[in-house]
Design a protein around this motif. Structure first.
Motif, short mmCIF file in Angstrom:
data_model
loop_
_atom_site.label_atom_id
_atom_site.label_comp_id
_atom_site.label_asym_id
_atom_site.label_seq_id
_atom_site.Cartn_x
_atom_site.Cartn_y
_atom_site.Cartn_z
N LEU A 76 -41.12 45.37 -19.20
CA LEU A 76 -42.33 45.72 -19.95
C LEU A 76 -42.76 44.53 -20.79
CD1 LEU A 76 -44.33 47.98 -20.83
CD2 LEU A 76 -42.78 48.38 -22.76
N VAL A 77 -44.02 44.18 -20.71
CA VAL A 77 -44.61 43.13 -21.54
C VAL A 77 -45.57 43.82 -22.50
CG1 VAL A 77 -45.92 40.98 -21.59
CG2 VAL A 77 -44.39 41.48 -19.65
N GLY A 78 -45.20 43.86 -23.79
CA GLY A 78 -46.05 44.57 -24.73
C GLY A 78 -45.41 44.67 -26.10
N ASN A 79 -46.05 45.44 -26.97
CA ASN A 79 -45.59 45.57 -28.36
C ASN A 79 -44.69 46.79 -28.51
OD1 ASN A 79 -47.34 47.77 -28.33
ND2 ASN A 79 -48.94 46.74 -29.50
N ASP A 80 -44.38 47.12 -29.79
CA ASP A 80 -43.46 48.22 -30.07
C ASP A 80 -43.96 49.56 -29.55
OD1 ASP A 80 -41.81 46.45 -31.35
OD2 ASP A 80 -42.35 47.04 -33.39
N ARG A 81 -45.26 49.80 -29.66
CA ARG A 81 -45.79 51.08 -29.18
C ARG A 81 -45.62 51.22 -27.68
NH1 ARG A 81 -51.10 53.04 -32.60
NH2 ARG A 81 -50.17 52.84 -34.67
N ALA A 82 -45.83 50.12 -26.96
CA ALA A 82 -45.60 50.16 -25.52
C ALA A 82 -44.13 50.40 -25.20
CB ALA A 82 -46.07 48.84 -24.89
N VAL A 106 -44.85 41.14 -27.08
CA VAL A 106 -46.11 40.40 -27.26
C VAL A 106 -46.92 41.14 -28.32
CG1 VAL A 106 -48.30 39.69 -26.22
CG2 VAL A 106 -46.17 39.47 -24.92
N GLY A 107 -47.27 40.43 -29.39
CA GLY A 107 -48.04 41.03 -30.46
C GLY A 107 -47.83 40.26 -31.74
N ASN A 108 -48.48 40.72 -32.83
CA ASN A 108 -48.28 40.07 -34.11
C ASN A 108 -47.02 40.60 -34.78
OD1 ASN A 108 -48.96 42.61 -35.08
ND2 ASN A 108 -51.06 42.03 -35.58
N ALA A 115 -38.95 45.49 -32.01
CA ALA A 115 -38.35 44.59 -31.02
C ALA A 115 -37.45 43.58 -31.71
CB ALA A 115 -39.43 43.90 -30.22
N ARG A 116 -37.90 43.04 -32.83
CA ARG A 116 -37.09 42.08 -33.58
C ARG A 116 -35.79 42.73 -34.06
NH1 ARG A 116 -40.35 41.30 -37.28
NH2 ARG A 116 -41.35 39.37 -36.62
N SER A 117 -35.91 43.93 -34.60
CA SER A 117 -34.72 44.59 -35.14
C SER A 117 -33.70 44.94 -34.06
CB SER A 117 -35.13 45.86 -35.90
OG SER A 117 -35.59 46.87 -35.00
N LEU A 118 -34.16 45.10 -32.83
CA LEU A 118 -33.26 45.41 -31.72
C LEU A 118 -32.58 44.18 -31.15
CD1 LEU A 118 -35.44 48.06 -29.84
CD2 LEU A 118 -33.39 48.50 -31.21
N GLY A 119 -33.00 42.99 -31.60
CA GLY A 119 -32.37 41.76 -31.14
C GLY A 119 -33.06 41.04 -30.02
N LEU A 120 -34.30 41.41 -29.71
CA LEU A 120 -35.05 40.76 -28.64
C LEU A 120 -35.65 39.44 -29.12
CD1 LEU A 120 -36.90 43.86 -27.18
CD2 LEU A 120 -35.30 42.41 -25.91
N PRO A 121 -35.62 38.40 -28.30
CA PRO A 121 -36.34 37.18 -28.66
C PRO A 121 -37.84 37.45 -28.71
CG PRO A 121 -34.83 36.81 -26.82
CD PRO A 121 -34.92 38.29 -27.02
N LEU A 122 -38.53 36.76 -29.60
CA LEU A 122 -39.94 37.05 -29.79
C LEU A 122 -40.88 36.05 -29.14
CD1 LEU A 122 -39.96 38.27 -33.51
CD2 LEU A 122 -39.62 39.58 -31.40
N ASP A 123 -40.39 34.88 -28.75
CA ASP A 123 -41.27 33.95 -28.05
C ASP A 123 -41.20 34.23 -26.55
OD1 ASP A 123 -39.56 31.48 -26.67
OD2 ASP A 123 -38.52 32.44 -28.35
#
Length: 315
Positions: A76-82, A106-108, A115-123
């Motif tokens: 999945l490519v998207g933000n937290d809601r996705a 992907v998002g601000n 996603a950050r709190s779960l440990g996913l890279p953000l770039d």
């Protein structure tokens, strides 16, 4: 990674060459950061020649694409809601526990906080490389009594205290001598006079708060909070804070309740948390990074250990 969850084999996040990818790009991601989407697509395509790309036009189309993934590993490519929508879909399909889900956030900042709190890279590059080389790790989630899921946690949505009614506009005479001043200076004097009058009224406790100015003090809510079989608070002790979150890796949910008239919050670890409002008024809560719920009289959340698998960076 090979493991077991409740006696059954856990899903494997094998190399992209072994398991073809289905890359589903949420439409919001395409509209907010098309460059990151392009970078992630190129990295994934280079590492997975058999990759299939899906560009759905809305949430329903995203759900259909995931439901028709077949033997492909979903990305999945998207933000937290996705991400939340995808997990809910897999949960309702009863395939969540056996699916290794990969995500390219992907998002601000606020839209990818989960996603950050779960440990996913953000770039985009690091996240895409994690899809190709990462490890599927079991994560806990909370499931409520209506079957909805919470990945990170929830908190009480506090109702703001009603603002005091605004006072009628003051009808004081203009400062002496201002009538003979040029119009710009006259307006400045009038403005300063209004500011001084308003400041004095607030300092003296007068009812001059603007009608649309929200109060910083929340109204305490009378709730009964039960963690497993332990009553943390009852209607006789109104609370101002309530938070329940998944303490990943422990198999427990952490519960924090802040009574209105106590300095130290009540804390507990539990598998089941029930919150009930007194008097039938209902309470609202905010799950993960989602909008607040509608008022509910009672709700129970049960921790489900290792209920889903997210592909995270390998150690």
């Amino acid at each position: 990674m090979t493991g077991h969850v409740d006696g059954r084999a856990a899903p494997r996040a094998e190399g992209a060459a072994a398991v073809p990818l289905l890359v589903v790009v949420d439409p919001v991601a395409r509209s907010t950061d098309g460059e990151s989407v392009r970078i992630a697509r190129d990295v994934l395509r280079a590492g997975s020649p058999g990759m299939k790309l899906s560009l759905p036009e809305g949430p329903d189309a995203v759900a259909r694409a995931l439901a028709r993934r077949g033997g492909r590993r979903p990305v999945l490519v998207g933000n937290d809601r996705a991400l939340l929508r995808a997990v809910r879909l897999l949960h309702h399909e009863r395939t969540l526990e056996h699916t290794a889900l990969s995500v390219v956030p992907v998002g601000n900042g606020p839209s990818i906080a989960l996603a950050r709190s779960l440990g996913l890279p953000l770039d985009a590059v690091s996240a895409a490389r994690t899809v190709l080389r990462g490890t599927a790790r079991p994560l806990d989630l909370l499931v409520d009594d209506e079957g909805e899921v919470v990945l990170g946690g929830l908190r009480l949505e506090r109702d703001a205290a009603p603002a005091a009614p605004s006072a009628p506009a003051a009808t004081t005479a203009p400062p002496e001598g201002t009538a003979s001043l040029p119009p710009p200076w006259r307006r400045l004097c009038h403005s300063l006079a209004r500011t001084v009058l308003a400041g004095g009224a607030r300092a003296g406790g007068g009812p001059h708060q603007a009608a649309d100015e929200p109060s910083a003090v929340p109204l305490p809510q009378r709730l009964r909070v039960v963690a497993d079989e332990t009553v943390l608070t009852g209607p006789d002790r109104p609370v101002t804070e309530l938070a329940v979150r998944t303490a990943q890796g422990t198999g427990w949910a952490e519960v924090v309740v802040q009574p209105a008239h106590a300095e130290v919050p009540a804390r507990a670890r539990a598998r089941t948390v029930t919150v009930a409002a007194s008097g039938g008024e209902g309470f609202r809560y905010r799950p993960d990074t989602q909008p607040p719920s509608a008022p509910v009289p009672v709700r129970t959340w049960t921790l489900s250990p290792g209920a889903w698998h997210l592909v995270l960076p390998a150690d």
